[in-house]
Design an enzyme around this catalytic site. Structure first.
Site, mmCIF file in Angstrom:
data_model
loop_
_atom_site.group_PDB
_atom_site.id
_atom_site.type_symbol
_atom_site.label_atom_id
_atom_site.label_comp_id
_atom_site.label_asym_id
_atom_site.label_seq_id
_atom_site.Cartn_x
_atom_site.Cartn_y
_atom_site.Cartn_z
ATOM 1 C CG ASP A 64 -2.060 0.942 1.134
ATOM 2 O OD1 ASP A 64 -2.281 1.487 0.036
ATOM 3 O OD2 ASP A 64 -2.752 1.158 2.150
ATOM 4 C CG ASN A 98 -7.557 -2.379 -5.841
ATOM 5 O OD1 ASN A 98 -6.580 -3.105 -5.635
ATOM 6 N ND2 ASN A 98 -7.898 -1.404 -4.992
HETATM 7 C C1 FPP Z 1 -1.968 0.178 -3.365
HETATM 8 O O1 FPP Z 1 -1.472 1.503 -3.362
HETATM 9 C C2 FPP Z 1 -1.384 -0.565 -4.464
HETATM 10 C C3 FPP Z 1 -2.099 -1.141 -5.479
HETATM 11 C C4 FPP Z 1 -3.548 -1.106 -5.565
HETATM 12 C C5 FPP Z 1 -1.412 -1.818 -6.600
HETATM 13 C C6 FPP Z 1 -0.198 -2.592 -6.274
HETATM 14 C C7 FPP Z 1 0.575 -2.772 -7.513
HETATM 15 C C8 FPP Z 1 1.921 -2.804 -7.612
HETATM 16 C C9 FPP Z 1 2.803 -2.745 -6.469
HETATM 17 C C10 FPP Z 1 2.593 -2.857 -8.952
HETATM 18 C C11 FPP Z 1 2.291 -4.052 -9.757
HETATM 19 C C12 FPP Z 1 2.504 -5.324 -9.043
HETATM 20 C C13 FPP Z 1 2.790 -6.463 -9.643
HETATM 21 C C14 FPP Z 1 2.879 -7.708 -8.871
HETATM 22 C C15 FPP Z 1 3.034 -6.549 -11.073
HETATM 23 P P1 FPP Z 1 -2.495 2.706 -3.518
HETATM 24 O O2 FPP Z 1 -2.612 3.038 -4.970
HETATM 25 O O3 FPP Z 1 -3.797 2.359 -2.860
HETATM 26 O O4 FPP Z 1 -1.759 3.833 -2.748
HETATM 27 P P2 FPP Z 1 -2.422 4.999 -1.885
HETATM 28 O O5 FPP Z 1 -3.163 4.345 -0.763
HETATM 29 O O6 FPP Z 1 -1.258 5.792 -1.426
HETATM 30 O O7 FPP Z 1 -3.319 5.764 -2.811
#
Ligand code: FPP
Length: 268
Positions: free
Chosen positions: A35, A83
């Site tokens: 996250d 998501n």
């Molecule tokens: C949460 O951060 C993260 C995600 C929803 C996506 C995770 C994806 C990756 C780490 C990259 C791709 C992974 C692979 C395995 C190919 P957020 O966007 O909710 O962050 P925030 O809470 O700060 O808005």
């Protein structure tokens, strides 16, 4: 929640952190709620996708370190069922990033002898991703140094619903009776049935929630919450999480005294 002040590790270099780790007491299965990508990007006046892209570098590093030190299974929460409700542009970019990861990582996974697996409900996933998932899963099927599982379009409640439906189908066929239903039967119907027990769940970015991840499996896992945003979570932060895990007294509902009797055979 961690009760240990992890600033005690500030004085150590990465090499020293590694030497402090007891490699015989590593968690068998580590899972991560990755996250903070959006906040990482926002704080640099960059688009959210830049955070996801940087987060992918953390994925690479964490996979490599886990493999290097001998973790048996690593499960990463890349995309939850919830998501899908993000803006279509971000969803589309995340899907492209995922596809790129699958294409670029196959050789590295084979080289490191890592088996690749995904868990989740695939019905909404774009076809090219599904094809790449099949390809990478098939190519790495016989790899056996570590299992890397990516949770995509995953929800813990959905996983339990799917298990219940499968069990009820067996009940209707007459292959399962009500008396057969116990924890081990349910576990055999979860997506994670082939993986070792979850020992450690890490969540980055300062949130202290489970967010519908591995709800059944988390029952006795140790939880490590860190303020570090996922794109900044690299070798050092992983070693600290593992050291924090090794400070925990895992009793699985027993008392400490009984634990000692059971491990040593006599009261100490
Ligand atoms: C949460 O951060 C993260 C995600 C929803 C996506 C995770 C994806 C990756 C780490 C990259 C791709 C992974 C692979 C395995 C190919 P957020 O966007 O909710 O962050 P925030 O809470 O700060 O808005």
């Amino acid at each position: 929640m961690s009760t240990l002040d992890i600033t005690v590790y500030d004085q150590y270099s990465n090499e020293e952190l590694l030497t402090r780790l007891d490699l015989k007491r590593l968690p068998r299965h580590v899972a991560v709620i990755m996250d903070g990508n959006g906040r990482w990007a926002k704080s640099r006046y960059m688009p959210r996708i830049a955070g996801h892209y940087e987060g992918m570098k953390s994925v690479r590093e964490v996979v490599t370190v886990c493999r290097e030190i001998g973790i048996q299974a690593l499960t990463l929460y890349a995309f939850s069922q919830e998501n899908w409700n993000r803006p279509p542009k971000e969803v589309g970019m995340l899907m492209k990033l995922m596809e790129g990861y699958l294409k670029s990582e196959l050789d590295l996974l084979l080289e490191q002898d890592i088996r690749f697996m995904t868990i989740g409900r695939y019905d909404l996933l774009p076809k090219p991703i599904l094809q790449w998932i099949d390809k990478v899963e098939a190519a790495t099927r016989d790899c056996n140094k570590m299992v890397l599982t990516i949770a995509v379009s995953y929800g813990g409640r959905g996983e339990i619903v799917d298990a219940m439906q499968a069990i009820l189908e067996d009940y209707q066929k007459g292959t399962v009776t009500i008396q057969d239903i116990d924890e081990s039967l349910i576990e055999r119907h979860l997506y994670t049935t082939s993986l070792p027990e979850l020992d450690l769940l890490i969540r980055t970015s300062g949130e202290a929630r489970i967010s519908n991840f591995l709800l059944w499996q988390v029952a006795y896992a140790e939880l490590h919450f860190t303020k570090t945003l996922w794109p900044d979570f690299r070798r050092r932060e992983l070693l600290i999480a593992l050291l924090d895990y090794q400070t925990r007294d895992r009793r699985f509902g027993r008392t400490l005294q009984l634990d000692r009797i059971q491990t040593s055979g006599k009261l100490s």
